[in-house]
Design a protein around this motif. Structure first.
Motif, PDB file in Angstrom:
ATOM      1  N   GLU A 147     -31.980 -28.421 -33.589  1.00 27.99           N
ATOM      2  CA  GLU A 147     -32.932 -27.326 -33.397  1.00 27.99           C
ATOM      3  C   GLU A 147     -33.828 -27.265 -34.623  1.00 27.99           C
ATOM      4  O   GLU A 147     -33.370 -27.456 -35.752  1.00 27.99           O
ATOM      5  CB  GLU A 147     -32.231 -25.993 -33.166  1.00 27.99           C
TER       6      GLU A 147
ATOM      7  N   THR B   9     -32.911 -29.503 -28.872  1.00 30.21           N
ATOM      8  CA  THR B   9     -32.479 -30.642 -28.072  1.00 30.21           C
ATOM      9  C   THR B   9     -31.024 -30.452 -27.699  1.00 30.21           C
ATOM     10  O   THR B   9     -30.177 -30.213 -28.565  1.00 30.21           O
ATOM     11  CB  THR B   9     -32.646 -31.961 -28.846  1.00 30.21           C
TER      12      THR B   9
ATOM     13  N   ASP C 293     -27.667 -31.994 -25.279  1.00 31.08           N
ATOM     14  CA  ASP C 293     -27.093 -33.100 -24.514  1.00 31.08           C
ATOM     15  C   ASP C 293     -26.474 -32.514 -23.252  1.00 31.08           C
ATOM     16  O   ASP C 293     -25.711 -31.546 -23.310  1.00 31.08           O
ATOM     17  CB  ASP C 293     -26.027 -33.833 -25.319  1.00 31.08           C
TER      18      ASP C 293
ATOM     19  N   GLY D 210     -30.747 -36.166 -22.124  1.00 33.92           N
ATOM     20  CA  GLY D 210     -31.387 -35.244 -23.045  1.00 33.92           C
ATOM     21  C   GLY D 210     -32.084 -34.105 -22.333  1.00 33.92           C
ATOM     22  O   GLY D 210     -32.662 -34.279 -21.261  1.00 33.92           O
TER      23      GLY D 210
ATOM     24  N   THR E 129     -34.796 -31.095 -23.621  1.00 40.39           N
ATOM     25  CA  THR E 129     -35.567 -30.538 -24.728  1.00 40.39           C
ATOM     26  C   THR E 129     -36.164 -29.214 -24.294  1.00 40.39           C
ATOM     27  O   THR E 129     -36.897 -29.148 -23.306  1.00 40.39           O
ATOM     28  CB  THR E 129     -36.690 -31.500 -25.158  1.00 40.39           C
TER      29      THR E 129
ATOM     30  N   GLU F  75     -38.393 -25.940 -25.472  1.00 37.70           N
ATOM     31  CA  GLU F  75     -39.311 -25.358 -26.450  1.00 37.70           C
ATOM     32  C   GLU F  75     -39.369 -23.861 -26.217  1.00 37.70           C
ATOM     33  O   GLU F  75     -39.627 -23.396 -25.096  1.00 37.70           O
ATOM     34  CB  GLU F  75     -40.707 -25.956 -26.342  1.00 37.70           C
TER      35      GLU F  75
ATOM     36  N   SER G 283     -33.271 -39.586 -22.246  1.00 39.90           N
ATOM     37  CA  SER G 283     -33.243 -39.154 -23.645  1.00 39.90           C
ATOM     38  C   SER G 283     -34.332 -38.122 -23.810  1.00 39.90           C
ATOM     39  O   SER G 283     -35.322 -38.107 -23.069  1.00 39.90           O
ATOM     40  CB  SER G 283     -33.472 -40.332 -24.613  1.00 39.90           C
ATOM     41  N   ALA G 284     -34.186 -37.244 -24.778  1.00 34.25           N
ATOM     42  CA  ALA G 284     -35.134 -36.143 -24.921  1.00 34.25           C
ATOM     43  C   ALA G 284     -36.548 -36.646 -25.165  1.00 34.25           C
ATOM     44  O   ALA G 284     -37.517 -36.047 -24.720  1.00 34.25           O
ATOM     45  CB  ALA G 284     -34.701 -35.227 -26.058  1.00 34.25           C
TER      46      ALA G 284
END
Length: 311
Positions: A246, A257, A259, A264, A266, A268, A302-303
């Motif tokens: 973070e 982010t 898991d 991932g 993400t 915001e 993945s992020a």
């Protein structure tokens, strides 16, 4: 800054009418030291209890210096004479950190001996059972008692060995509040009809996202991010998400982010200020409080390669 407004009502009633967001509001607690203190509690349960004041101050200071959150607990429904006759002081050392969850129980014959209890987890009887702590701390806020007592009574009827009244958990306006340990699942606005269901879901490895304020071992930012991820995916498994990172963004937001089963996520986040509100029943001024706002959430292997979806 404080804003003076007219009108007053119990803080939890006002919060419910406004539908104040629950996500990201759980008070921090990676580890906990629970101590059974029968009898009445003052506004600070441990410092203002039947325990000697100097001793209580030493105990709280010792626990907090170790980075542990102290919490007073007691059984519900006991008569005054039973509470005055307390001769055994039960304690529990709880670790709520993801992947390290544990509960150790012990007891001492005198409160002075609580100062000698190791806080490193080297003593105590391990327990695989959850600890159900419901805030009923009337001297701290009337809503805690009015909303909390029906919850603790309902849970104690079905789970008498697991259920405790507890001191202040934070977020009076979200009463009834309760925490399920060791995972540190802090719930708010729990209705009596759904209290037992929280335990049923817990035993199935699930949370109830409707009332979840967050996991206490996570930051408020990470709690909010996890809440938005649960809402987007519908995944209510307790351990569905793991915080990878973070960080603050240049515009005073956060990027978190997570898991999720190897993929991932993400998230915001931004923040907004609420309308002026009374956060406790004892508040004399209405104040604006921080609320988290979802800016975007992205999913992918993945992020960094995720496709973004706006809220």
């Amino acid at each position: 800054m404080p804003v003076d407004v007219e009108g007053w009502q119990p803080c939890s009633d006002g919060s419910l009418l406004r539908n104040d967001p629950l996500g990201g509001t759980a008070g921090f607690g990676e580890r906990w030291f629970l101590v059974e203190i029968d009898g009445a509690w003052g506004s600070h349960a441990i410092l203002q209890s039947r325990m000697d004041g100097a001793l209580a101050t030493r105990l709280v200071s010792r626990v907090e210096r170790a980075g542990i959150r102290p919490l007073a607990i007691r059984r519900t429904g006991r008569r005054a004479d039973e509470r005055r006759a307390q001769t055994v002081w039960r304690w529990a050392l709880v670790d709520s950190r993801p992947g390290r969850e544990s509960v150790l129980w012990g007891q001492v014959d005198a409160p002075e001996a609580l100062l000698e209890v190791p806080l490193d987890g080297s003593v105590g009887e391990p327990s695989g059972e959850p600890v159900l702590c419901v805030c009923t701390h009337a001297r701290h806020d009337q809503c805690c008692a009015v909303k909390g007592r029906p919850i603790v009574q309902a849970l104690a009827h079905e789970h008498p060995e697991l259920t405790w009244e507890c001191s202040h958990l934070g977020g009076d306006r979200f009463a009834a509040t309760m925490v399920i340990l060791p995972e540190g699942l802090l719930y708010g606005r729990v209705p009596v009809a759904d209290a037992s269901g929280l335990v049923t879901r817990y035993r199935a490895g699930l949370v109830d996202a409707r009332y979840l304020r967050g996991r206490t071992a996570l930051s408020n930012v990470a709690q909010a991010a996890e809440g938005f991820a649960r809402e987007a995916t519908g995944d209510e498994r307790i351990a569905a998400f793991t915080v990878v990172s973070e960080s603050m963004t240049v515009d005073d937001g956060w990027m978190v982010t997570l898991d999720h089963d190897g993929a991932g996520v993400t998230v915001e986040l931004g923040t907004a200020l609420s309308e002026p509100l009374y956060s406790t029943c004892n508040a004399t001024l209405a104040m604006r409080v921080r609320e988290f706002v979802l800016r975007s959430i992205a999913f992918g292997p993945s992020a960094g390669r995720a496709q973004e979806k706006s809220p």
